[in-house]
Scaffold this active site. Sequence first.
Site, PDB file in Angstrom:
ATOM      1  N   GLU A  19      49.753 -40.437  35.847  1.00  0.00           N
ATOM      2  CA  GLU A  19      48.620 -40.859  35.429  1.00  0.00           C
ATOM      3  C   GLU A  19      48.083 -41.767  36.801  1.00  0.00           C
ATOM      4  O   GLU A  19      47.865 -43.138  35.895  1.00  0.00           O
ATOM      5  CB  GLU A  19      48.709 -41.418  34.507  1.00  0.00           C
ATOM      6  CG  GLU A  19      49.282 -40.916  32.839  1.00  0.00           C
ATOM      7  CD  GLU A  19      49.303 -41.400  31.763  1.00  0.00           C
ATOM      8  OE1 GLU A  19      49.496 -42.601  31.847  1.00  0.00           O
ATOM      9  OE2 GLU A  19      49.359 -41.115  30.132  1.00  0.00           O
ATOM     10  N   GLU A  33      51.251 -33.376  29.242  1.00  0.00           N
ATOM     11  CA  GLU A  33      51.647 -33.903  27.287  1.00  0.00           C
ATOM     12  C   GLU A  33      51.148 -33.330  26.573  1.00  0.00           C
ATOM     13  O   GLU A  33      49.499 -33.573  26.953  1.00  0.00           O
ATOM     14  CB  GLU A  33      51.013 -35.618  27.721  1.00  0.00           C
ATOM     15  CG  GLU A  33      52.434 -36.455  28.946  1.00  0.00           C
ATOM     16  CD  GLU A  33      51.899 -38.057  28.624  1.00  0.00           C
ATOM     17  OE1 GLU A  33      51.603 -38.554  27.697  1.00  0.00           O
ATOM     18  OE2 GLU A  33      52.525 -38.820  29.452  1.00  0.00           O
TER      19      GLU A  33
END
Length: 544
Positions: free
Chosen positions: A14, A81
């Site tokens: 991220e 994810e």
Amino acid sequence: KSHASILIWSLGNESYAGTVFAQMADYVRKADPTRVQHYEGVTHNRKFDDATQIESRMYAPAKEIEEYLTKKPAKPFISVEYAHAMGNSVGDLAAYTALEKYQHYQGGFIWDWIDQGLEKEGHLLYGGDFDDRPTDYEFCGNGLVFADRTTSPKLANVKALYSNLKLEVKDGQLFLKNDNLFTNSSAYYFLTSLLVDGKLTYQSQPLTFGLEPGESGTFVLPWPEVEDEKGEIVYQVTAHLKEDLPWADEGFTVAEAEEAVTKLPEFYPAGRPELVDSDFNLGLKGNGFRILFSKAKGWPVSIKYAGREYLKRLPEFTFWRALTDNDRGAGYGYDLAKWENAGKYARLQDISYEIKENSVLVKTAFTLPVALKGDLTITYEVDSLGKIAVTANFPGAVENGLLPAFGLNFALPKELSDYRYYGLGPNESYADRLEGSYLGIYQGAVEKNFTPYLRPQEAGNRSKVRYYQLFDEESGLEFTANGADLNLSALPYSAAQIEAADHAFELSNNYTWVRALAAQMGVGGDDSWGQKVHPEFCLDAQEA
């Protein structure tokens, strides 16, 4: 670098993309040419697309993934994810596992495995409980396993959809696909079982089917002859380990499938009860029962069998559920708030009765505190045995949008603390999380139906219920489907109590609460910060 369990090198997490990541990718390729590397951040800046050998995204909707897979992709796809498992979640996971039919889809990683709640004085706490500010509160509660390492109902759904053996029972035959990479299906034994109205009436000897990895086959199964009129017939097939493995013992069930020849119960009145029409109430009585309807309220105010009172409060319409974590993240608290008290404050418009040959009908009509086209009506048909057939009709309206649920709430004596039902089980299930639940007769304690999510929320629903019994050592009640199966929950707490609580230890048990629903929307699960429940699992108030 010496850990052989490493399959893929990740460049980070991220953090967008840039020259640093391109340099790291170059280093990894030179330092370890035996493994691939991935980095999700390049999907936000395609200039650095060469930094990853995998198209890896977080929480991409299944439809977007399929669009990628159908355009001759250059890279395999992995959901680095997905299926955010926060609270009552993991809805419509099947939309993702269905993508396995595409060669470039390599699956994904559910976030997360274990809740990160902390125990203090016997209670599981979360963000904000330690005067920590700022905080994300219960956002650490996104595991398939609870913080105390007990399993959540979500895990049964994941197990069913992740199984390497794909089973389908159709027309009495078994369609089997062996998705193992190295194991022949002969490493498992299979059992066929036949249930009639939920009761096991036949089970085969262990069977073996030999399919190489990647192979599929159809097999004729040994079933005994059963007369249709005997009840609802369910054909089940289960697959089990033949020997102990490091992760499970011999006999462990790895996959299951069933086919139901559905025959739902229907109400046939057994004679007319005695009717007493007074100024303020309507009374119906027969051998061993008394039922009293209030003309002012429009609801039954007393239901007695063998002298025992079963109604502790007036029943209510329910259009609401205690918000799940996903509901809050999707903004349903704001969008659907009008439904929270719509049933509680329904206003009686009319009450009447009709004497029929074998029953008495009590008819009521209500107006809700939201705009509707016409009244919401409910009819009770009572026979001489004290059975009550309840029909609620909600016409809906265009301007009312989505509906969380539709049904009735009942507050019963808390002494009715045990249950037995025939429907999907043994765990809770929802419209978009039915996989891993199977038809059968299940029983237990009502208090165990309340799933201990880190923050209290909607829990305990059972789907496709044919009948549901609540009882103690003396007597009990039975809720039975009438031509259509039910969604039903029996909990120690009401939806209002659950909605108001931040922790389970704040809840108090005064009654056994039953929610008998025609339907309830799915729980969702693509993520917990904006994604809505998929449309096919929503309820349209225009078509309620």
